[in-house]
Design a protein around this motif. Structure first.
Motif, PDB file in Angstrom:
ATOM      1  N   GLY A 186       0.854  -1.177   0.071  1.00  0.00           N
ATOM      2  CA  GLY A 186      -0.002   0.025   0.065  1.00  0.00           C
ATOM      3  C   GLY A 186       0.811   1.288  -0.101  1.00  0.00           C
ATOM      4  O   GLY A 186       0.318   2.391   0.258  1.00  0.00           O
ATOM      5  N   LEU A 187       1.976   1.387  -0.457  1.00  0.00           N
ATOM      6  CA  LEU A 187       2.803   2.512  -0.370  1.00  0.00           C
ATOM      7  C   LEU A 187       2.479   3.288  -1.536  1.00  0.00           C
ATOM      8  O   LEU A 187       1.979   2.844  -2.634  1.00  0.00           O
TER       9      LEU A 187
ATOM     10  N   ILE B 194      15.886   7.237 -12.105  1.00  0.00           N
ATOM     11  CA  ILE B 194      14.964   7.715 -12.805  1.00  0.00           C
ATOM     12  C   ILE B 194      13.718   7.226 -12.423  1.00  0.00           C
ATOM     13  O   ILE B 194      12.719   7.931 -12.412  1.00  0.00           O
ATOM     14  N   THR B 195      13.564   5.890 -11.857  1.00  0.00           N
ATOM     15  CA  THR B 195      12.387   5.514 -11.093  1.00  0.00           C
ATOM     16  C   THR B 195      11.799   6.342  -9.956  1.00  0.00           C
ATOM     17  O   THR B 195      10.543   6.708 -10.060  1.00  0.00           O
ATOM     18  N   ALA B 196      12.834   6.771  -9.007  1.00  0.00           N
ATOM     19  CA  ALA B 196      12.305   7.572  -8.154  1.00  0.00           C
ATOM     20  C   ALA B 196      11.773   9.116  -8.838  1.00  0.00           C
ATOM     21  O   ALA B 196      10.731   9.512  -8.244  1.00  0.00           O
ATOM     22  N   GLU B 197      12.460   9.587  -9.726  1.00  0.00           N
ATOM     23  CA  GLU B 197      11.937  10.788 -10.375  1.00  0.00           C
ATOM     24  C   GLU B 197      10.513  10.405 -11.052  1.00  0.00           C
ATOM     25  O   GLU B 197       9.548  11.413 -10.983  1.00  0.00           O
TER      26      GLU B 197
ATOM     27  N   LEU C 208       6.782   5.648  -2.607  1.00  0.00           N
ATOM     28  CA  LEU C 208       7.634   4.912  -3.235  1.00  0.00           C
ATOM     29  C   LEU C 208       8.996   5.413  -3.778  1.00  0.00           C
ATOM     30  O   LEU C 208      10.114   5.065  -3.901  1.00  0.00           O
ATOM     31  N   ALA C 209       8.814   6.871  -4.209  1.00  0.00           N
ATOM     32  CA  ALA C 209       9.698   7.537  -5.062  1.00  0.00           C
ATOM     33  C   ALA C 209      10.968   7.676  -3.732  1.00  0.00           C
ATOM     34  O   ALA C 209      12.077   7.499  -3.972  1.00  0.00           O
ATOM     35  N   ASP C 210      10.481   7.920  -2.462  1.00  0.00           N
ATOM     36  CA  ASP C 210      11.456   7.977  -1.391  1.00  0.00           C
ATOM     37  C   ASP C 210      12.279   6.764  -1.289  1.00  0.00           C
ATOM     38  O   ASP C 210      13.331   6.764  -0.978  1.00  0.00           O
TER      39      ASP C 210
END
Ligand code: 6PG
Length: 477
Positions: free
Chosen positions: A208-209, A233-236, A214-216
């Motif tokens: 449930g994030l 880039i996934t975080a971005e 999830l970016a963090d």
């Protein structure tokens, strides 16, 4: 003539590469089939370096010092052949034609052989790093003759990315070796992206994030073993919010992954070579499945697990998924490297795997900190390990992921969340480590229905059991 390098095909990748050469001080000839692109490049960036524009192929070729070095940056396939056909008659002995597109390595082999007859060096050159890489420093994988690299290599090394002062460019091997290695690079890229996507999915649907959380998580992962461009880039991407709807960007994007074919080629060639690149194959299949709009819509009500498992300790789950991702990623690289070894053997290339890992550390899409470890694994070993998984650093790394990796795969299956990349990587790993595999049964079946014969564990030779007779065994050679 005064240009040291020429670039023909001035779409984004081509113009950025030309600008990169010019910014490094090379006099750069530029040419495009439609003049407007050449004009636009000169109008916008002419002042950033010494460009020599031309209006025709003849003028372009004439503007280059000999031996001429020309980089072709057009769409792979027919367009590349068309440019070669136009340029080759204008070239002379010793000139070098470089194909910087994502060509099929078999095409590169064919073109190299044909041009060699005319005394022209043809260099199939993998270039990775997208638009920004082309401009600021890509990872470059040139094939072709050693001789061509003597003249071309220093220029390519200069425009490539650098890590610890070392260029991300090396002569990969003769004829199609560069494009072969670029193809496998892309296959690994597919696997890596799929694994990251599975991690995202498990954490989002399983625990449930939110995309912002999830970016963090991914930003945090990027500070550890997983430190890489794709995680960054996934975080971005996960941080991005859609301006129009205020929704997370990820939720307004259609969940059907596109592809242009290089991942598929990697798998096709692996099948031909008999190399089990299951992680890369699953990544290609997962993209295919994602695009089955009709079947997916019709399958929405297929039954799933009755009771889903829950996540009690979120932090522990996040750590499990991180370790599962790390382990599966190591497997994907191991499989890709195995394909390079098999390709080198099949096509007679002398490929230095440590050097390949070294030039993938910067510039390219799969650039990652752990490539240093791969380089070390191949450079330091007196004898090349039989698999990356058997290099001590990676054996230890995978040992540390065992329980987490298995728990993650179990969680995915129990909750009906597809994790084909994680699962197949684990199955591959367990397959390698099994002392006995059920392949013995398959051999028995083959011998039963087709007299395909089998070998015995206790003595040499081939054997067949007379299954429809008295079931005695006969030696067949
Ligand atoms: C690179 C990339 C590049 C291209 C991929 C995308 O190394 O710079 O690999 O070559 O972006 O081929 O491939 P798909 O469109 O098939 O995902």
């Amino acid at each position: 003539a005064r240009a040291e390098i020429g670039v023909t095909g001035l779409a984004v990748m081509g113009s950025n590469l030309a600008r990169n050469f010019a910014s490094k001080g090379f006099v750069t000839a530029v040419h495009n089939r439609t003049q407007a692109r050449t004009d636009a490049l000169i109008a916008e960036h002419g002042g950033d370096g010494d460009f020599v524009p031309s209006t025709s192929a003849e003028e372009f070729v004439a503007s280059l010092v000999k031996p001429r070095r020309i980089v072709i940056m057009v769409k792979a396939g027919g367009p590349t052949d068309a440019v070669i056909d136009e340029l080759a008659p204008l070239l002379e002995d010793g000139d070098i034609l470089i194909d910087g597109g994502n060509a099929k390595f078999q095409d590169t082999r064919r073109r190299e052989a044909a041009l060699r007859e005319q005394g022209i060096h043809f260099v199939g050159c993998g270039i990775s790093g997208g638009e920004e890489g082309a401009l600021l420093g890509p990872s470059i994988m040139p094939g072709g003759s050693k001789e061509s690299y003597d003249s071309l290599g220093p220029m390519l090394e200069k425009i490539s990315a650098h890590v610890d002062g070392e260029p991300c460019c090396t002569h990969i091997g003769t004829d199609g070796a560069g494009h072969f290695v670029k193809m496998v690079h892309n296959g690994i890229e597919y696997a890596d992206m799929q694994l990251i996507a599975e991690a995202y999915d498990l954490l989002r649907r399983g625990a449930g994030l939110t995309p912002a959380e999830l970016a963090d998580v991914f930003a945090e992962w990027n500070r550890g073993d997983l430190d890489s461009f794709l995680i960054e880039i996934t975080a971005e991407v996960l941080k991005q919010v859609d301006a129009e709807t205020g929704q997370p960007f990820i939720d307004v994007v259609v969940d059907a992954a596109g592809m242009k074919g290089t991942g598929t080629w990697t798998v096709q060639n692996a099948l031909d070579l008999g190399v089990p690149v299951s992680g890369i194959a699953e990544a290609v299949f997962a993209r295919g499945l994602s695009s089955l709009a009709e079947q997916r819509a019709a399958s929405k009500d297929l039954p799933g697990p009755a009771a889903a498992g829950s996540v009690d300790d979120r932090d522990a789950f996040v750590e499990d998924v991180r370790l599962a991702l790390y382990a599966s990623k190591i497997v994907a690289y191991a499989q890709g490297l195995d394909e390079i070894i098999a390709g080198a053997e099949e096509f007679g290339w002398d490929i230095d795997l440590g050097a390949v890992a070294r030039i993938w550390r910067g510039g390219c899409i799969i650039r990652a900190k752990f490539l240093n470890r791969i380089t070390e694994a191949y450079d330091s070993a007196a004898q090349q390990p039989a698999s990356l998984l058997l290099a001590p650093y990676f054996t230890d790394a995978i040992a540390g992921t065992q329980d987490a990796w298995r728990r993650t795969v179990v969680f995915a299956a129990t909750n009906g969340i597809p994790a084909p990349g994680f699962s197949t990587a684990l199955a591959y790993y367990d397959g390698l480590r099994s002392e006995r595999l059920p392949a013995a049964l398959i051999q028995g079946q083959r011998d039963f229905f087709g007299a395909h014969t089998y070998r015995r564990v206790d003595r040499d030779g081939s054997f067949h059991t007379l299954w429809s007779g008295d079931r005695s065994e006969v030696a067949t050679d």
